[in-house]
Design an enzyme around this catalytic site. Structure first.
Site: not given
Length: 351
Positions: A71, A188, A222-223, A243, A323
């Site tokens: 993603h 990510d 996706e998030e 991922d 993140h």
């Protein structure tokens, strides 16, 4: 001609991807860039109504397919409120905490397509004024965007073209060190996206025949939980989410190997397909770790939750400080890329 790892091409593509703002819900520009690459490589692709891109390489067996997904949507924010002071209150997009963006430069994406810059700070930043500068909660009530404009009221900010609902993206601060580390926000999952796109490009260039028709699904939600849960071709037998591997206390994943996920918050991944990935890593002498991610979900688990009848698995490069301001090493990217190639050239799992 066989597919070969190209370090510099991979790094160049990764840098390009992370420097295109693409918070979930605002991914038009990065999808445009991806489509340009696919067209340059003469790759067959289509777009979904949700804005994802699915490229396809036909294989020897066209009756049973594979799907690989990564993603490009990232964490971000939206303008929640324009304060009387001219500062902006934020609503977060994606699963992270305000402390992860304290002090970060950002862009506000206006409706006319232009941007204004700012910095995300605590309201009580100045230690010479605020006694609680270090102890006040890092939350939506205390953190705000300081605009790089002479605008000191809500009306003055609106006159600049900023409104509630405008997207806010974070400065990625991409850096590649001589020692092989890659530091950036949004590794990510743009690290995995770069690997998928590089594999596709090299397969198109080499003409290497795949045993099964394979789809490269670049998802864009996706998030927020539903990026790759639809538009899965009905012939798909295996679904791989590429991922990040999450690193921390109690984890085996690191920044130097490919991380294979056995289980996340959604439950175990398909046992046979996961063991197949481990066997391929052993067979091809690819450094890997097997891990369980306790607070994690992927496009593969979203697809299973939506009712897809596929075998699903997950692997990718190990990412430190997920993140937040993330980091990995070129060794991890190389290992994940090697497993990707070994996988697409292998037979389907039969049980």
């Amino acid at each position: 001609m066989a597919v070969e790892w190209n370090k510099q091409e991979t790094l160049d593509l990764l840098k390009e991807l992370v420097e295109i703002p693409s918070p979930s819900g605002y991914t038009m520009d990065i999808m445009k860039a991806i489509k340009k690459h696919l067209s340059d490589w003469n790759a067959e692709y289509r777009m979904t109504q949700k804005g994802a891109v699915i490229a396809t390489i036909q294989g020897k067996d066209q009756s049973r397919h594979r799907l690989l997904t990564a993603h490009v949507d990232t964490l971000g924010a939206m303008v929640k409120e324009i304060k009387p002071t001219g500062r902006l209150k934020l609503s977060l997009v994606g699963g992270f905490k305000f402390n992860a963006i304290e002090g970060e430069n950002c862009l506000i994406h206006k409706a006319d397509g232009t941007t204004l810059s700012g910095t995300i700070l605590m309201h009580q930043t100045t230690v010479h004024v605020y006694k609680d500068a270090g102890t006040a909660d890092r939350d939506e009530n205390n953190m705000e965007v300081r605009l790089d404009e002479k605008a000191f009221s809500a009306d003055e900010v609106r006159a600049l073209g900023i409104e509630v609902g405008d997207f806010v993206s974070f400065d990625p601060r991409f850096a590649a060190t001589d020692s092989g580390y890659i530091k950036s926000r949004h590794l990510d999952d743009k690290a995995s996206t770069a690997l998928l796109l590089q594999l596709l490009k090299q397969l198109k260039a080499s003409g290497e025949e795949l045993p099964h028709t394979t789809h490269f699904y670049i998802s864009n939600n996706e998030e927020i939980g539903y990026g790759g849960n639809s538009n899965i071709p009905e012939q798909t037998a295996e679904y791989i989410a590429v991922d990040m591997g999450a690193i921390g206390d109690g984890q085996t994943s690191d920044e130097y190997t490919v991380s294979i996920c056995a289980k996340d918050s959604s439950g175990p991944y398909h046992y046979g397909l996961t063991r197949h990935l481990i066997a391929l890593a052993n067979q091809h002498q690819i450094d890997y770790k097997v891990d369980i991610y306790p607070y994690y979900g992927s496009d593969a688990s979203a697809a299973i939750g939506a009712g897809a009848d596929v075998k699903h698995a997950l692997f990718g490069p190990g990412i430190e400080a997920s993140h937040s301001y993330e980091r990995t090493h070129i060794d991890s990217l190389k290992a994940a890329g090697a497993l990707l190639h070994a996988y697409v050239m292998s037979p389907l799992v039969t049980e």
